[in-house]
Design a protein around this motif. Structure first.
Motif, short mmCIF file in Angstrom:
data_model
loop_
_atom_site.label_atom_id
_atom_site.label_comp_id
_atom_site.label_asym_id
_atom_site.label_seq_id
_atom_site.Cartn_x
_atom_site.Cartn_y
_atom_site.Cartn_z
N SER A 197 -9.27 -8.57 7.61
CA SER A 197 -9.90 -7.78 6.55
C SER A 197 -10.04 -8.52 5.23
CB SER A 197 -9.06 -6.53 6.28
OG SER A 197 -7.81 -6.93 5.73
N PHE B 245 -14.10 -4.27 1.18
CA PHE B 245 -12.88 -4.76 0.53
C PHE B 245 -13.17 -6.05 -0.24
CE2 PHE B 245 -8.84 -6.94 0.13
CZ PHE B 245 -8.06 -5.92 -0.37
N VAL C 5 8.97 -0.99 -12.02
CA VAL C 5 9.47 -1.06 -10.63
C VAL C 5 10.51 -2.16 -10.54
CG1 VAL C 5 7.48 -0.09 -9.49
CG2 VAL C 5 7.50 -2.52 -10.00
N ARG D 15 -12.62 -6.93 -4.40
CA ARG D 15 -11.92 -8.08 -5.01
C ARG D 15 -12.31 -8.21 -6.47
NH1 ARG D 15 -7.45 -9.36 -3.01
NH2 ARG D 15 -7.40 -10.25 -5.08
N PHE E 55 -2.42 8.41 1.57
CA PHE E 55 -1.32 7.54 2.01
C PHE E 55 -0.05 8.02 1.31
CE2 PHE E 55 -5.19 4.86 2.00
CZ PHE E 55 -5.27 4.59 3.36
N ILE F 177 8.32 -10.62 -2.57
CA ILE F 177 7.51 -9.92 -3.57
C ILE F 177 7.47 -8.43 -3.24
CG2 ILE F 177 5.11 -9.62 -4.40
CD1 ILE F 177 4.97 -12.67 -4.54
N VAL G 25 -1.62 -6.62 -9.37
CA VAL G 25 -1.93 -6.28 -7.97
C VAL G 25 -0.70 -5.97 -7.10
CG1 VAL G 25 -3.11 -7.05 -5.87
CG2 VAL G 25 -4.17 -7.41 -8.09
N PRO G 26 0.40 -6.77 -7.17
CA PRO G 26 1.53 -6.42 -6.30
C PRO G 26 2.11 -5.03 -6.58
CG PRO G 26 1.76 -8.66 -7.09
CD PRO G 26 0.63 -8.04 -7.89
N ASN G 27 1.88 -4.48 -7.79
CA ASN G 27 2.41 -3.14 -8.10
C ASN G 27 1.41 -2.03 -7.80
OD1 ASN G 27 4.79 -4.18 -8.94
ND2 ASN G 27 4.37 -4.04 -11.12
N VAL G 28 0.30 -2.41 -7.18
CA VAL G 28 -0.74 -1.42 -6.91
C VAL G 28 -0.63 -0.92 -5.46
CG1 VAL G 28 -3.24 -1.08 -6.67
CG2 VAL G 28 -2.32 -2.33 -8.64
N MET G 29 -0.63 0.40 -5.32
CA MET G 29 -0.61 1.00 -3.99
C MET G 29 -1.91 1.79 -3.79
SD MET G 29 2.32 0.12 -2.66
CE MET G 29 2.72 1.19 -1.28
N HIS G 30 -2.28 1.89 -2.54
CA HIS G 30 -3.47 2.64 -2.18
C HIS G 30 -3.03 4.09 -1.95
CE1 HIS G 30 -7.40 1.91 0.26
NE2 HIS G 30 -7.47 3.03 -0.43
N ALA G 31 -3.59 5.02 -2.71
CA ALA G 31 -3.11 6.40 -2.63
C ALA G 31 -3.97 7.27 -1.72
CB ALA G 31 -3.04 7.01 -4.03
N LYS H 116 10.59 -6.93 -4.55
CA LYS H 116 10.59 -6.86 -6.02
C LYS H 116 9.87 -5.61 -6.51
CE LYS H 116 10.81 -11.58 -7.75
NZ LYS H 116 10.00 -12.67 -8.30
N THR H 117 8.91 -5.12 -5.73
CA THR H 117 8.16 -3.94 -6.17
C THR H 117 8.83 -2.64 -5.71
OG1 THR H 117 6.74 -3.79 -4.21
CG2 THR H 117 5.98 -5.25 -5.98
N ASN I 35 -3.03 -8.95 -0.23
CA ASN I 35 -2.10 -8.52 -1.28
C ASN I 35 -0.69 -8.93 -0.83
OD1 ASN I 35 -0.43 -7.17 -3.08
ND2 ASN I 35 -1.71 -5.33 -3.14
N GLN I 36 0.06 -9.53 -1.78
CA GLN I 36 1.33 -10.14 -1.40
C GLN I 36 2.34 -9.15 -0.81
OE1 GLN I 36 1.29 -11.85 -5.31
NE2 GLN I 36 1.83 -13.84 -4.47
N ILE I 37 2.22 -7.87 -1.15
CA ILE I 37 3.17 -6.90 -0.58
C ILE I 37 2.99 -6.75 0.94
CG2 ILE I 37 3.47 -5.54 -2.70
CD1 ILE I 37 1.60 -3.42 -1.45
#
Lengths: 145, 111
Positions: free
Chosen positions: B19, A57, A145, A61, B71, B31, A73-79, B34-35, B23-25
């Motif tokens: 880890s 991880f 979003v 970065r 996920f 935050i 980054v805050p709009n990124v999800m791990h799929a 907001k997403t 990430n802020q979420i």
């Protein structure tokens, strides 16, 4: 994000595995005690396989912080995530991880909003150049979003 | 076969420290909202690690050769997860019977 940079490779990230970090990671993933082996008078801890989420991880970065890629980054999800394991990772090991942007594509969801998919691959080796883990990470950036 | 696991309120913070996934979420409720999320969510790799460690138990980690997950939905603090598995395939459900991990596969070689 700018998917035109797909194919990009990042510098190798070096990570030295500490016993305390293995213990901390094990607790955070609800494993009571990390597996240990005795070697001479020392006790070596063997990291749970998904400890890769710690050493690799940190190499990821580079992707998250890459201004050229421009991920929000805050709009990124791990799929999706796949890990294939080789040699075990022990306390004291030095792990080198290289990361590459393997593939990227965009889709629209049912509301017509754009979604970007980015496939990142990682290869991690120990100090003996043995593969410890190959990873395939699928990340998704949502818009509107 | 199945196994139930309660996700503690503070696990996203513990896992972030363990880890490096800050990430802020995962740590900032405003935050995360907001997403479009209901609040902070657990790191997907933490859920994956919990499942992998459940299969591992007290055995030598060398037995796990591969793990693959999708996920499907976020995991929130205080969720109650249920790992359901059959041979090497698994899914993880939340307390609403929604799949949070789907198409899970794990390869274990105990030889």
């Amino acid at each position: 994000m700018d998917l035109s940079v797909v194919g990009k490779k990042y510098p190798i990230f070096i990570y030295e595995v500490g016993s305390e970090k293995i213990i901390e990671y094990a607790k955070a993933t609800l494993l009571k005690n990390p597996y240990s082996i005795k070697k001479t008078k020392r006790k070596l801890l063997i990291a749970p396989p998904t400890f890769v989420a710690t050493y690799a991880f940190k190499a990821l970065r580079y992707v998250f912080d890459d201004k050229e890629l421009g991920m929000n980054v805050p709009n990124v999800m791990h799929a999706e995530q796949t890990f294939e394991f080789g040699e075990v990772v022990k306390s004291g090991d030095i792990i080198s991880t290289k990361v590459e942007l393997k593939n990227g594509f965009s889709k629209e969801n049912k509301n017509g909003d754009k979604i970007d998919f980015l496939v990142v691959i990682s290869e991690s080796k120990n100090q003996k150049k043995q593969i410890v883990c190959n990873g395939r990470w699928v990340l998704v950036e949502k818009y509107n979003v | 076969m199945s196994k139930k696991i309660k996700i503690s309120e503070y696990l996203p913070f513990f896992y972030a420290g363990a880890s490096g996934d800050f990430n802020q979420i995962h740590i900032d409720d405003k935050i995360a909202k907001k997403t479009g999320l209901k609040g902070i969510v657990l790191q997907g790799l933490c859920t994956m690690g919990i499942v992998s460690n459940y299969f591992l138990g007290d055995k030598n980690p060398k037995i796990i050769k591969k793990i693959k997950v999708r996920f499907s939905k976020p995991v929130y603090p205080n969720d109650e997860l249920n790992i359901q598995f059959k041979k090497n395939k698994f899914v993880v459900l939340n307390q609403f019977n929604e799949e949070v991990i789907s198409k899970g596969e794990i390869t274990i070689n105990e030889e």
